[in-house]
Design a protein around this motif. Sequence first.
Motif, PDB file in Angstrom:
ATOM      1  N   ILE A 121       0.854  -1.189   0.000  1.00 22.71           N
ATOM      2  CA  ILE A 121       0.000   0.000   0.000  1.00 22.71           C
ATOM      3  C   ILE A 121       0.888   1.235   0.000  1.00 22.71           C
ATOM      4  CG2 ILE A 121      -1.726   1.308   1.302  1.00 22.71           C
ATOM      5  CD1 ILE A 121      -2.670  -1.389   2.457  1.00 22.71           C
ATOM      6  N   TYR A 123       1.128   5.038   1.022  1.00 21.98           N
ATOM      7  CA  TYR A 123       0.528   6.054   1.871  1.00 21.98           C
ATOM      8  C   TYR A 123       1.094   7.429   1.517  1.00 21.98           C
ATOM      9  CZ  TYR A 123      -1.066   2.350   5.013  1.00 21.98           C
ATOM     10  OH  TYR A 123      -1.664   1.265   5.541  1.00 21.98           O
ATOM     11  N   ASP A 124       0.221   8.426   1.552  1.00 21.19           N
ATOM     12  CA  ASP A 124       0.720   9.793   1.400  1.00 21.19           C
ATOM     13  C   ASP A 124       0.986  10.369   2.794  1.00 21.19           C
ATOM     14  OD1 ASP A 124      -1.746  10.553   2.472  1.00 21.19           O
ATOM     15  OD2 ASP A 124      -2.543  11.300   0.575  1.00 21.19           O
ATOM     16  N   ASN A 125       1.471  11.591   2.860  1.00 21.77           N
ATOM     17  CA  ASN A 125       1.801  12.196   4.152  1.00 21.77           C
ATOM     18  C   ASN A 125       0.609  12.232   5.093  1.00 21.77           C
ATOM     19  OD1 ASN A 125       4.450  12.609   3.464  1.00 21.77           O
ATOM     20  ND2 ASN A 125       4.115  14.685   2.724  1.00 21.77           N
ATOM     21  N   LYS A 126      -0.559  12.492   4.558  1.00 16.80           N
ATOM     22  CA  LYS A 126      -1.778  12.549   5.366  1.00 16.80           C
ATOM     23  C   LYS A 126      -2.112  11.188   5.975  1.00 16.80           C
ATOM     24  CE  LYS A 126      -6.651  13.516   4.714  1.00 16.80           C
ATOM     25  NZ  LYS A 126      -7.657  13.886   3.731  1.00 16.80           N
ATOM     26  N   ASP A 127      -1.922  10.118   5.201  1.00 13.33           N
ATOM     27  CA  ASP A 127      -2.223   8.770   5.668  1.00 13.33           C
ATOM     28  C   ASP A 127      -1.196   8.232   6.647  1.00 13.33           C
ATOM     29  OD1 ASP A 127      -4.502   8.547   4.062  1.00 13.33           O
ATOM     30  OD2 ASP A 127      -3.354   7.746   2.374  1.00 13.33           O
ATOM     31  N   SER A 128       0.067   8.660   6.512  1.00 15.59           N
ATOM     32  CA  SER A 128       1.132   8.035   7.285  1.00 15.59           C
ATOM     33  C   SER A 128       1.255   8.520   8.681  1.00 15.59           C
ATOM     34  CB  SER A 128       2.482   8.239   6.615  1.00 15.59           C
ATOM     35  OG  SER A 128       2.793   9.582   6.468  1.00 15.59           O
TER      36      SER A 128
END
Length: 128
Positions: A121, A123-128
Amino acid sequence: MDILAGLNTKQRQAVETLNGPILVIAGPGSGKTKVLTHRVAYLIQQKVAPENILAVTFTNKASCEMKERIRKLIDSRGSILPARNASRSDAGGPTIGTFHAVCAQILRAEARRIGYRPDFIIYDNKDS
């Protein structure tokens, strides 16, 4: 339908280039998507195997627009282009997608070579 109809000289030159890649750089509303979609249809008309064609763009909107336009160009010539997801070429059609979608597909296909599982998967900064 003439695939080259309605193209200006520079657009036609880009569409008719058969050998090697092309890079289309132009401002908004200048016909970039038209050139790319007509080029894909032209390549298929010239007997290039659709699964050997890669068209990459920056946005999902442009990617979806390209797929729809190519489908109409090809279907109007009596050929049926298989339904496709963002970037897979396993259905026998051209690979069309955003830089991110195409690169993610390549990474998934080659994941084991770099020590990852193909179901990873991103992840972008928001997700991580």
